[in-house]
Structure formats: structure tokens, C-alpha cells
Design a protein around this motif. Structure first.
Motif, PDB file in Angstrom:
ATOM      1  N   ASP A  76       0.841  -1.199   0.000  1.00 21.06           N
ATOM      2  CA  ASP A  76       0.000   0.000   0.000  1.00 21.06           C
ATOM      3  C   ASP A  76       0.880   1.254   0.000  1.00 21.06           C
ATOM      4  O   ASP A  76       1.607   1.523   0.964  1.00 21.06           O
ATOM      5  CB  ASP A  76      -0.905  -0.011   1.239  1.00 21.06           C
ATOM      6  CG  ASP A  76      -2.019   1.025   1.176  1.00 21.06           C
ATOM      7  OD1 ASP A  76      -1.842   2.040   0.466  1.00 21.06           O
ATOM      8  OD2 ASP A  76      -3.047   0.821   1.839  1.00 21.06           O
ATOM      9  N   SER A  77       0.794   2.056  -1.049  1.00 23.02           N
ATOM     10  CA  SER A  77       1.606   3.267  -1.141  1.00 23.02           C
ATOM     11  C   SER A  77       1.250   4.266  -0.046  1.00 23.02           C
ATOM     12  O   SER A  77       2.084   5.092   0.357  1.00 23.02           O
ATOM     13  CB  SER A  77       1.425   3.925  -2.517  1.00 23.02           C
ATOM     14  OG  SER A  77       0.064   4.306  -2.717  1.00 23.02           O
ATOM     15  N   ARG A  78       0.016   4.212   0.432  1.00 23.54           N
ATOM     16  CA  ARG A  78      -0.413   5.116   1.495  1.00 23.54           C
ATOM     17  C   ARG A  78       0.394   4.878   2.771  1.00 23.54           C
ATOM     18  O   ARG A  78       0.688   5.809   3.518  1.00 23.54           O
ATOM     19  CB  ARG A  78      -1.911   4.913   1.768  1.00 23.54           C
ATOM     20  CG  ARG A  78      -2.513   5.863   2.782  1.00 23.54           C
ATOM     21  CD  ARG A  78      -2.490   7.298   2.306  1.00 23.54           C
ATOM     22  NE  ARG A  78      -3.192   8.186   3.220  1.00 23.54           N
ATOM     23  CZ  ARG A  78      -2.951   9.483   3.313  1.00 23.54           C
ATOM     24  NH1 ARG A  78      -2.024  10.060   2.541  1.00 23.54           N
ATOM     25  NH2 ARG A  78      -3.625  10.218   4.155  1.00 23.54           N
ATOM     26  N   TYR A  79       0.744   3.631   3.046  1.00 16.90           N
ATOM     27  CA  TYR A  79       1.570   3.288   4.206  1.00 16.90           C
ATOM     28  C   TYR A  79       2.908   4.007   4.126  1.00 16.90           C
ATOM     29  O   TYR A  79       3.371   4.619   5.099  1.00 16.90           O
ATOM     30  CB  TYR A  79       1.763   1.771   4.266  1.00 16.90           C
ATOM     31  CG  TYR A  79       2.899   1.302   5.155  1.00 16.90           C
ATOM     32  CD1 TYR A  79       2.837   1.426   6.541  1.00 16.90           C
ATOM     33  CD2 TYR A  79       4.035   0.723   4.591  1.00 16.90           C
ATOM     34  CE1 TYR A  79       3.882   0.980   7.349  1.00 16.90           C
ATOM     35  CE2 TYR A  79       5.072   0.280   5.390  1.00 16.90           C
ATOM     36  CZ  TYR A  79       5.000   0.404   6.762  1.00 16.90           C
ATOM     37  OH  TYR A  79       6.042  -0.033   7.557  1.00 16.90           O
ATOM     38  N   ASP A  81       3.577   6.696   2.410  1.00 18.33           N
ATOM     39  CA  ASP A  81       3.363   8.137   2.486  1.00 18.33           C
ATOM     40  C   ASP A  81       3.236   8.608   3.942  1.00 18.33           C
ATOM     41  O   ASP A  81       3.773   9.664   4.312  1.00 18.33           O
ATOM     42  CB  ASP A  81       2.090   8.530   1.723  1.00 18.33           C
ATOM     43  CG  ASP A  81       2.237   8.360   0.219  1.00 18.33           C
ATOM     44  OD1 ASP A  81       3.393   8.298  -0.259  1.00 18.33           O
ATOM     45  OD2 ASP A  81       1.193   8.261  -0.459  1.00 18.33           O
ATOM     46  N   LEU A  82       2.505   7.855   4.751  1.00 18.18           N
ATOM     47  CA  LEU A  82       2.245   8.249   6.133  1.00 18.18           C
ATOM     48  C   LEU A  82       3.392   7.913   7.078  1.00 18.18           C
ATOM     49  O   LEU A  82       3.478   8.470   8.173  1.00 18.18           O
ATOM     50  CB  LEU A  82       0.963   7.576   6.630  1.00 18.18           C
ATOM     51  CG  LEU A  82      -0.326   8.030   5.944  1.00 18.18           C
ATOM     52  CD1 LEU A  82      -1.483   7.117   6.316  1.00 18.18           C
ATOM     53  CD2 LEU A  82      -0.651   9.472   6.325  1.00 18.18           C
ATOM     54  N   SER A 369      -8.524  -0.008   6.502  1.00 19.88           N
ATOM     55  CA  SER A 369      -8.062   0.862   5.423  1.00 19.88           C
ATOM     56  C   SER A 369      -7.192   1.992   5.964  1.00 19.88           C
ATOM     57  O   SER A 369      -7.482   2.581   7.014  1.00 19.88           O
ATOM     58  CB  SER A 369      -9.266   1.454   4.684  1.00 19.88           C
ATOM     59  OG  SER A 369      -8.843   2.455   3.773  1.00 19.88           O
ATOM     60  N   LEU A 370      -6.144   2.328   5.228  1.00 24.34           N
ATOM     61  CA  LEU A 370      -5.303   3.477   5.557  1.00 24.34           C
ATOM     62  C   LEU A 370      -5.863   4.770   4.971  1.00 24.34           C
ATOM     63  O   LEU A 370      -5.296   5.838   5.166  1.00 24.34           O
ATOM     64  CB  LEU A 370      -3.888   3.252   5.033  1.00 24.34           C
ATOM     65  CG  LEU A 370      -3.111   2.090   5.665  1.00 24.34           C
ATOM     66  CD1 LEU A 370      -1.738   1.967   5.027  1.00 24.34           C
ATOM     67  CD2 LEU A 370      -2.987   2.263   7.160  1.00 24.34           C
ATOM     68  N   ARG A 371      -6.980   4.675   4.275  1.00 19.36           N
ATOM     69  CA  ARG A 371      -7.577   5.836   3.627  1.00 19.36           C
ATOM     70  C   ARG A 371      -8.841   6.339   4.323  1.00 19.36           C
ATOM     71  O   ARG A 371      -9.424   7.331   3.903  1.00 19.36           O
ATOM     72  CB  ARG A 371      -7.867   5.505   2.160  1.00 19.36           C
ATOM     73  CG  ARG A 371      -6.587   5.411   1.343  1.00 19.36           C
ATOM     74  CD  ARG A 371      -6.749   4.662   0.033  1.00 19.36           C
ATOM     75  NE  ARG A 371      -5.509   4.716  -0.732  1.00 19.36           N
ATOM     76  CZ  ARG A 371      -4.440   3.948  -0.497  1.00 19.36           C
ATOM     77  NH1 ARG A 371      -4.481   3.071   0.501  1.00 19.36           N
ATOM     78  NH2 ARG A 371      -3.345   4.065  -1.233  1.00 19.36           N
ATOM     79  N   THR A 372      -9.253   5.639   5.362  1.00 22.96           N
ATOM     80  CA  THR A 372     -10.433   6.072   6.131  1.00 22.96           C
ATOM     81  C   THR A 372     -10.087   6.073   7.618  1.00 22.96           C
ATOM     82  O   THR A 372     -10.733   5.407   8.421  1.00 22.96           O
ATOM     83  CB  THR A 372     -11.635   5.146   5.867  1.00 22.96           C
ATOM     84  OG1 THR A 372     -11.272   3.784   6.166  1.00 22.96           O
ATOM     85  CG2 THR A 372     -12.088   5.252   4.421  1.00 22.96           C
TER      86      THR A 372
END
Length: 418
Positions: A76-79, A81-82, A369-372
Motif C-alpha cells: 500500500d503506497s499510502r503506508y 506516504d504516512l 483501510s489506511l484511507r479512512t
């Protein structure tokens, strides 16, 4: 040291366990030649023993273990990023599937197989260690019921014989709400002196001390209630000490960590079927509260967990009881998703729990989810703590979840290899 259970007053601290141990399972990196995670090939699961033979070991990782570092969402690219500067690279994890991988230091655990439950928590989390730990120990997800028994204690009441020296034992110093019960004996044991109460170098001194303690523990009809309670606690401690003196020999090869010492004694306790023990609670003494320098500190924590569990599983296998023992590991909460300014992670909400032993390896439940994220930047729980506990109660022990937990939570299907 004797600590008194509010309901049964039968917890007692008894010395236990010198350092020793047993070799771990040979691990492997599980990495593909391209540097990306390879395909996971854990061994076939052990099939669980009959219900009346089953035992439970619960490892309590107090302090708030970061679930995203234990089971890394490497795809997960969001991981990334954060977690800039602290994210674990995909090529270093032990892939479980195409989304999650175990921490690089959990190589033995990856090789042997484990059931991973991400997103475990509650719909109304609290960021206090004390509050959330109490909720986990008592099985009170919202913190509103405030039961005077613990989840493990209620299981002990269902599973155990009131005549047994101990149905549940905590391998830590002092009382724990987790084992508070209503009808059986539970004990708190300091895992430092092989369960003997007490240890004196001079055997004559020890004999005299024990004689005095046995005399003081003898009940008298004239005793006031508080004094009778104290006598009962002392008698329970002495009785368990007598059991500890007859335990099977300790195995070699355990690490010298506190967890290694605790699990070394746990294996000896579980190897003897004659004393009615069903549950061992292990409060891990490490500090999971990684507000600063999280990557380096968490690496040490995972290495400690991995080596101790590998030794314990090998010990159980050598003793022929690997099919009888389920290990459950949880933390009171996870960590905040975004990294802070100190290369650390602040208090979070949902975390990651583990089940290992006679279980099917893989990921169970819905991955959060890393987006919510919630308003504090925390993971929202996708598996309620009562569902995790229901899996232990109902799927492992055959105890209806509604008998020991609020509501009627459903266990996660397919975890136990029955």
C-alpha cells in the motif's frame, strides 16, 4: 508473594523459573530473488487436540504494539506516504499474502506459520493505556459494564475444577484483572524461582519457614472474614508450590529474556496434565510504548518475541503437546498511523493480534483501510476485541461466546485447525 482476588482471594505469587531454553525453528527470509516478497509457504498446520486436552497461553504486549509494523501493509503506497522515513521496505518483510507481511525480525514465526488478525479493537477506543488494558483484561469493549471478573477468569470458571490447585496462572508479579474469577483458583506467579515458594539457600531455613507458613494457613473457625481470606490465599500459594516441585524438567535453548523465562516455565506447567491447569497468562515485560525512535526499538521487541516463541513451540513439540496449546498475543491498542517528529508513533486505536499453534496460517478478518482513518489519524477497528476473544472461547475451548462475553459475538471462522 500472595495477591488476593477480589472474588476468590486465591491468587498467590510464587517464585518461578531460572533462565534456560531450547533451540528455535530454522527460519527463512521468504524473499524473492528480485527483492520483492516471495510466496509464503508455511508448513501444514497442526491439527488441534480434543477439547478437554486444549490449553491456552495469552501473551499481553502492554504499551501499545504497532500493528502496522507487526503486519506490514507493504503493498500500500499510502503506508509509505504516512510513515516517511520509518516505513519497512517491501523487500524486507515476510509476505503472508499480496498485501501484508510480517516484520523482518519475525522470521521464525513466519517459517512456522501464524494466524494474523489485523484491525482488532473497539468501536469506541480510548487512548489511555490503563483504560484500554482494563477493557482487554475484563472483556469489556466499551468500558461501561465494569465486570468484577476477567475474561480469562470467566473461561477458567467454565473450564476448571474448583478442587484443582490452579486453573489459571499469571506469570507476572502481582494481581491481574484478567484472571479474576468466581469459583475456581487462579494464581499469580513470579517467574523467577521455578515455581517454588520460597527459595532459600539453606534447606533448614526453608523447611522452618514452610512449616510456619503451613501453620498460619490452617483455617480456624474463630477467624474473622479478612483473616480467613488471608489464610486461604496462603494455603493456595503453598499448594501450588508443592505442585511446582513436581513439574517436568525445564528444556534448554530459551533466550535469557523475561519472556523466554516466562515461556520456559509455561511449557513445564502445561506438560503436566494432572493438576487441572488450563490457562497461562504471560504479561510481557517489554516496553511497546514507542513514542520515539520506533523502528529501532520495535526491531528489538520483535526479535525478543520471535526467539522466545520459537523456543516455546519447539519445546511443546518435543514434549508432544503442540496440538494442545493455543498461543494468543494482543496489545491494548495500536499506534497512530502518521509518524511523529521523533521517529516515533503516538497512541492509536486498532492493533494486530496473533494466534498460533493448531491454527491455519494466514490473515483473518478485514484489514483496516489506511484511507479512512479516524479524526486522530488512527485505524478504525474492523474486528471487535470480543470477536477475537470469541474465537478463543468458542472455536478453541468450545465455550459459547455469550457465556463469557457481552452480547453474542461470533468467532472468526476457519482459524482453528480442527
Amino acid at each position: 508473594m500472595v495477591s488476593l482476588n477480589r472474588r476468590t482471594v486465591l491468587r498467590a505469587g510464587i517464585g518461578a523459573g531460572a533462565v534456560a531454553a531450547i533451540g528455535g525453528v530454522a527460519g527463512h527470509r521468504l524473499l524473492g530473488s528480485s527483492g520483492a516478497p516471495g510466496v509464503w509457504h508455511p508448513p501444514a498446520p497442526i491439527r488441534a487436540a480434543a477439547l478437554d486436552k486444549r490449553r491456552l497461553v495469552v501473551i499481553e504486549m502492554a504499551g501499545g504494539s504497532d500493528g502496522l509494523s507487526m503486519a506490514v501493509p507493504y503493498a500500500d503506497s499510502r503506508y509509505r506516504d504516512l510513515r516517511r522515513g520509518t516505513a519497512i521496505a517491501a523487500e524486507h518483510v515476510h509476505a503472508i499474502d499480496g498485501a501484508l507481511g510480517l516484520h523482518p525480525q519475525l522470521r521464525e514465526l513466519a517459517a512456522a506459520g501464524v494466524s494474523v488478525i489485523p484491525g482488532v479493537g473497539t468501536a469506541k477506543p480510548d487512548l489511555s493505556h490503563f483504560e484500554m488494558l482494563h477493557r482487554w483484561q475484563t472483556g469489556d469493549p466499551e468500558g461501561t459494564a465494569r465486570p468484577d471478573t476477567g475474561f480469562l477468569g470467566r473461561l477458567c470458571d467454565h473450564l476448571g475444577d474448583p478442587a484443582a490447585p490452579a486453573v489459571g496462572v499469571s506469570l507476572g508479579v502481582g494481581d491481574t484483572p484478567a484472571l479474576a474469577c468466581g469459583r475456581v483458583t487462579t494464581l499469580s506467579v513470579d517467574a523467577g524461582n521455578d515455581g517454588l515458594f520460597p527459595v532459600f539457600e539453606d534447606e533448614n531455613v526453608r523447611a522452618a519457614w514452610l512449616a510456619a507458613q503451613r501453620a498460619m494457613a490452617h483455617p480456624d473457625r474463630a477467624d474473622a472474614p479478612l483473616f480467613a481470606t488471608a489464610r486461604a490465599g496462603g494455603a493456595a500459594a503453598l499448594r501450588f508450590s508443592d505442585v511446582a516441585a513436581t513439574l517436568p524438567a525445564a528444556a534448554d535453548g530459551y533466550p535469557g529474556s523475561d519472556l523466554g523465562v516466562q515461556l520456559r516455565l509455561a511449557a513445564r506447567l502445561l506438560a503436566d496434565d494432572n493438576h487441572g491447569l488450563r490457562i497461562v497468562h504471560v504479561p510481557m515485560g517489554a516496553d511497546f510504548d514507542t513514542h520515539t525512535k520506533h523502528p529501532r526499538r520495535y526491531e528489538t521487541l520483535m526479535r525478543e518475541l520471535d526467539t522466545a516463541l520459537a523456543a516455546f513451540r519447539r519445546d511443546l513439540a518435543v514434549r508432544g503437546i503442540a496440538d494442545r496449546v493455543l498461543v494468543a498475543a494482543y496489545s491494548e491498542f495500536g499506534r497512530r498511523v502518521p509518524v511523529n517528529d521523533s521517529e516515533g508513533l503516538d497512541h492509536g486505536a486498532a492493533g494486530t493480534a496473533l494466534l498460533l499453534g493448531p491454527t491455519n496460517p494466514g490473515v483473518f478478518g478485514e484489514t483496516p483501510s489506511l484511507r479512512t482513518l479516524d479524526a486522530d489519524g488512527n485505524l478504525r477497528a474492523t474486528v471487535d476485541m470480543t470477536e477475537f476473544y470469541a474465537t478463543v472461547a468458542e472455536s478453541w475451548f468450545g465455550v459459547p461466546a455469550g457465556d463469557v462475553l457481552p452480547g453474542s459475538p461470533r468467532p472468526l471462522p476457519g482459524v482453528v485447525a480442527a
